[in-house]
Design an enzyme around this catalytic site. Structure first.
Site, PDB file in Angstrom:
ATOM      1  N   HIS A 363       0.824  -1.204   0.000  1.00  0.00           N
ATOM      2  CA  HIS A 363       0.000   0.000   0.000  1.00  0.00           C
ATOM      3  C   HIS A 363       0.862   1.259   0.000  1.00  0.00           C
ATOM      4  O   HIS A 363       0.543   2.250  -0.646  1.00  0.00           O
ATOM      5  CB  HIS A 363      -0.927   0.003   1.211  1.00  0.00           C
ATOM      6  CG  HIS A 363      -1.730  -1.253   1.313  1.00  0.00           C
ATOM      7  ND1 HIS A 363      -2.324  -1.666   2.465  1.00  0.00           N
ATOM      8  CD2 HIS A 363      -2.011  -2.180   0.376  1.00  0.00           C
ATOM      9  CE1 HIS A 363      -2.933  -2.814   2.241  1.00  0.00           C
ATOM     10  NE2 HIS A 363      -2.758  -3.141   0.983  1.00  0.00           N
ATOM     11  N   CYS A 676      -3.926  -0.074 -19.595  1.00  0.00           N
ATOM     12  CA  CYS A 676      -3.654   0.769 -18.428  1.00  0.00           C
ATOM     13  C   CYS A 676      -2.690   0.140 -17.424  1.00  0.00           C
ATOM     14  O   CYS A 676      -2.598   0.579 -16.294  1.00  0.00           O
ATOM     15  CB  CYS A 676      -4.965   1.140 -17.724  1.00  0.00           C
ATOM     16  SG  CYS A 676      -5.853  -0.269 -17.046  1.00  0.00           S
TER      17      CYS A 676
HETATM   18  C1  PEP Z   1      -3.262  -4.121 -14.019  1.00  0.00           C
HETATM   19  O1  PEP Z   1      -3.387  -5.255 -13.508  1.00  0.00           O
HETATM   20  O2  PEP Z   1      -2.569  -3.906 -15.019  1.00  0.00           O
HETATM   21  C2  PEP Z   1      -3.921  -2.952 -13.425  1.00  0.00           C
HETATM   22  C3  PEP Z   1      -3.925  -1.791 -14.023  1.00  0.00           C
HETATM   23  O3  PEP Z   1      -4.499  -3.124 -12.222  1.00  0.00           O
HETATM   24  P1  PEP Z   1      -3.676  -3.189 -10.850  1.00  0.00           P
HETATM   25  O4  PEP Z   1      -2.256  -2.842 -11.155  1.00  0.00           O
HETATM   26  O5  PEP Z   1      -4.327  -2.232  -9.932  1.00  0.00           O
HETATM   27  O6  PEP Z   1      -3.864  -4.623 -10.460  1.00  0.00           O
END
Ligand code: PEP
Ligand code: MG
Length: 747
Positions: A363, A676
């Site tokens: 976190h 993303c």
């Molecule tokens: C991912 O898994 O690429 C994502 C954007 O989500 P997180 O990093 O929050 O798991």
């Protein structure tokens, strides 16, 4: 404990203190100490070995060994019996040293004639300073009392070393906490920073390791432990403790009530230590054990004991967490670990953060990333080494920290920071321009966010919108479940700050590494593939519905974009979508305004989704590739595991082929597609993604400039051709070919 040895060790300590109270050269002091200890112990030899560097011990003073060996004899950590004591942090006591495993014969010291050996570590709260050794010709094992007495003396030596008692211009010892030290850790958040150390928990300084009046010291320690117990009980009775906090406090209470702990400290005091030094001696022993324990649970408990000792020291010395020290203008936070809420409280004041623990997905790392503060994790034992105000350089790109750097290192580092600042300026000049490549294709660049603190970057970075808003961060930084109204207010502020730009709110992705402090943690064998994200949302839809209601209220008629994380099957998507539509209907029937345009999309984070039936692609309003998760499942390589995390290249041609398959599926149904994951913010990776057909990339705000600058320089069709060539040639990764091609492009 026999009365005789008690008074012997007290007498010894008093003599030791007398020696140390006379001003003198460091070497003279060390010589008198070895003489004094050998004399008191009735042994032929007493030697002090101190660390020259973290790997090398040097004989710094001796009574009984060849004096010519002083400052000549050296050994590596773990080498010989002395090295073994240093490495393990535990005493070695043997009547027949030459037959011991690891014994190393050192002819220059004349050691072979000494049969008995007792070596104890000189250490201060886990910081290894050296080894104190006594040896004798006759074959005798040293008694427990004798070991104990030597340990107590070693403790005082450690305190004195810390206070600089052996530093002199005669080279006896280098000053502690003055030398440059390099720590190699891991990257938590990229970026470089120069600043001054700000310890999250400042070191307690003990100035009086030896005490004359044990009874007074015993009264002091009992009073302090009493105060500690009351304070823990008070904390336990406080309301609003979550389960984890309560468990930690229960463990504290158990240790604080432990008779063994207090008894051992009282015994140390009877040997001549002050109350403070007795606490530190116990703490050092616990730290030494900590290093040997592979079991994570036991390590946590020993950490608890460590924290408790710090609290006790603060009570005894009156040095509270607030030591009166003033935070420097350019603070770099140094801590063993830190929670997300605490880190957020320091906020953007911090230039950098360096942690001994932590992980990429912790976190704290998420918050550091949101605040764009360079973060280095796993930085050795930096909290033992760093002092408030020390100069420090944080290289988040390489995961390296220079503490008290040499001027040449600092200068090179400043050049690097200046170059980065220069580049940032160049990127700023591109802010209003589109990321249009030479071939005419425009890539829309969006930013990832999760905290209010991220939103100012929307203007500054030139992002077209927020491609991923990680809503769980708001849940993670609190100690209780937020209420619907609170969330609605917060989401409304996010939409206000976005000024009409699109914000893709991802519903809660909890579970896996993101465990809410107020939710019962599930003991799962493999949480990343466990009950997380939309799986929790569908099984316990109360929170999902509450979150959707908050989003609908926040939108108050404005357009709204929602996406679901970690969907593995179309059925999960349609069920989650149905929840949203039901809430829209409910809001309408309550007379609330509903969004003028509602987009409901999905994150593609599991390979299965890429092969879902056409009807799924027709139903979803958009797909956003969560490359972090998708890549870890594609290669079966845990994104949290430092050993395997970087093993597989994102530009691996199998992975790129897989991404192209998703591009094709979305193109066939006209479904908008974005990416993303973190890779979208790495220029070469972003270039490859754009080359294979991704048109929307969402990344950390600081990456938008570098990605845009690169895309504007190149022709994406040519980049694509370079990737295809690599594939035709049977390469594993497109990276070398792409880099070669890029090197040939005009700047
Ligand atoms: C991912 O898994 O690429 C994502 C954007 O989500 P997180 O990093 O929050 O798991
Ligand atoms: Mg993910």
């Amino acid at each position: 404990m026999p009365e005789r040895s008690e008074s012997e060790s007290r007498k010894l300590l008093r003599r030791l203190r007398d020696v140390l109270s006379v001003p003198g050269k460091g070497q003279d002091r060390l010589d008198s100490i070895t003489h004094l200890i050998a004399d008191s112990m009735g042994t032929e030899v007493c030697s002090i070995y101190l660390f020259r560097d973290p790997e090398t011990l040097e004989l710094c003073a001796t009574e009984g060994l060849n004096p010519a060996a002083v400052h000549q004899t050296r050994m590596k950590l773990g080498e010989g019996l002395v090295g073994r004591v240093a490495r393990s942090g535990q005493p070695v006591n043997t009547a027949d040293a030459p037959s011991e495993k690891g014994f190393r014969f050192m002819p220059e010291t004349g050691e072979e004639i000494f049969s008995s050996f007792l070596g104890v570590p000189i250490q201060r709260i886990g910081e290894k300073l050296g080894v104190l050794v006594v040896q004798s010709k006759d074959k005798r094992g040293f008694s427990d009392d004798e070991i104990y007495a030597v340990e107590v003396v070693a403790m005082v030596l450690a305190e004195m070393t810390e206070l600089g008692a052996f530093i002199g211009d005669d080279g006896a010892m280098k000053a502690l906490h003055k030398q440059p030290v390099l720590f190699r850790g891991g990257t938590g958040q990229e970026g470089a920073a120069e600043g001054r150390v700000w310890l999250h928990e400042p070191r307690v300084v003990v100035t009086n390791p030896v005490a004359d009046d044990p009874l007074t010291e015993i009264e002091r320690i009992r009073a302090a432990v009493g105060e500690l117990r009351v304070s823990i009980t008070d904390l336990l009775e406080a309301e609003q403790l979550d389960k984890e906090q309560r468990q930690v406090l229960e463990a504290y209470r158990m240790f604080a009530q432990s008779r063994g702990w207090l008894r051992r400290m009282e015994e140390d005091i009877m040997r001549g230590l002050s109350a403070e030094a007795a606490v530190e001696k116990e703490q050092s022993a616990a730290r030494a054990r900590l290093e040997q324990v592979p079991d994570a649970y036991l390590r946590d408990r020993l950490h608890d004991l460590d924290d408790l000792s710090n609290r006790l020291l603060r009570i005894l010395t009156g040095q509270g967490a607030d030591t009166g020290a003033e935070m420097p203008d350019n603070p770099v936070l140094v801590a063993r670990n830190i929670g997300p809420a605490e880190l957020l409280e320091y906020g953007r004041r911090l230039r950098g953060v360096v942690l001994e623990e932590g992980s990429v997905g912790s976190h704290a790392a998420i918050v550091a990333r949101a605040l764009t503060i360079p973060l280095v994790i796993h930085a050795g034992r930096i909290t033992s080494e760093a002092l408030n105000g020390d100069a420090i350089l944080v290289d988040g790109d390489q995961g390296i920290v220079h503490l008290r750097p040499e001027e040449t290192v600092a200068r090179a580092f400043r050049d690097k920071i200046a170059m980065q600042a220069e580049a940032q300026k160049r990127y700023a000049s591109l802010r209003g321009l589109p990321a249009t490549a030479k071939c005419g294709t425009t890539i829309s660049l969006l930013m990832n966010a999760g905290l209010m603190a991220d939103l100012p970057s929307l203007e500054g970075s030139g992002a077209e919108g927020v491609g991923l808003f990680r809503t769980e961060l708001q849940f993670l930084i609190r100690n209780k479940m937020p209420k619907r109204a609170e969330l609605a207010a917060l989401y409304a502020r996010v939409m206000d700050a976005a000024k009409g730009r699109r914000v893709a709110f991802r519903t809660l992705d909890i579970g896996s590494d993101k465990v809410l402090p107020y939710m019962k943690p599930n003991d799962e064998p493999n949480p990343a593939m466990g009950w997380r994200a939309i799986r929790v949302g569908l099984d316990k839809p109360g929170v999902l519905r509450m979150q959707v209601q908050a989003l609908l209220r926040a939108a108050a008629g404005r357009p709204l974009t929602v996406m679901f994380p970690f969907v593995a099957e179309p059925g999960e998507f349609s069920e989650a979508r149905a929840h949203v539509l039901r809430e829209v209907h409910r809001e309408k029937s309550l007379g609330h305004r509903v969004p003028e345009r509602l987009e409901i999309g999905v994150m593609c984070e599991t390979p299965s989704l890429a092969y879902a039936p056409q009807s799924f692609f027709d139903l979803t309003d958009f797909v956003s590739i969560g490359g972090n998760d998708l890549k870890q499942f594609f290669f079966a390589a845990d994104r949290e595991n430092e050993r395997v995390r970087k093993r597989y290249d994102t530009l691996n041609l199998s992975f790129l082929a897989f991404l192209e398959h998703i591009v094709a599926r979305c193109a066939a149904s006209g479904t908008p597609l974005s990416f993303c994951g973190e890779d979208a913010g790495r220029p070469i990776e972003a270039l490859a993604l754009a080359a294979i057909g991704l048109r929307h990339l969402s990344m950390r705000p600081a990456s938008i400039g570098p990605v845009k600058a690169l895309i504007r320089r190149v022709d994406l069709t040519e980049a694509r051709a370079a990737i295809d060539r690599a594939r035709d040639e049977g390469a594993e990764s497109a990276r070398p070919a792409l880099m070669d091609w890029l090197a040939a492009q005009p700047a």
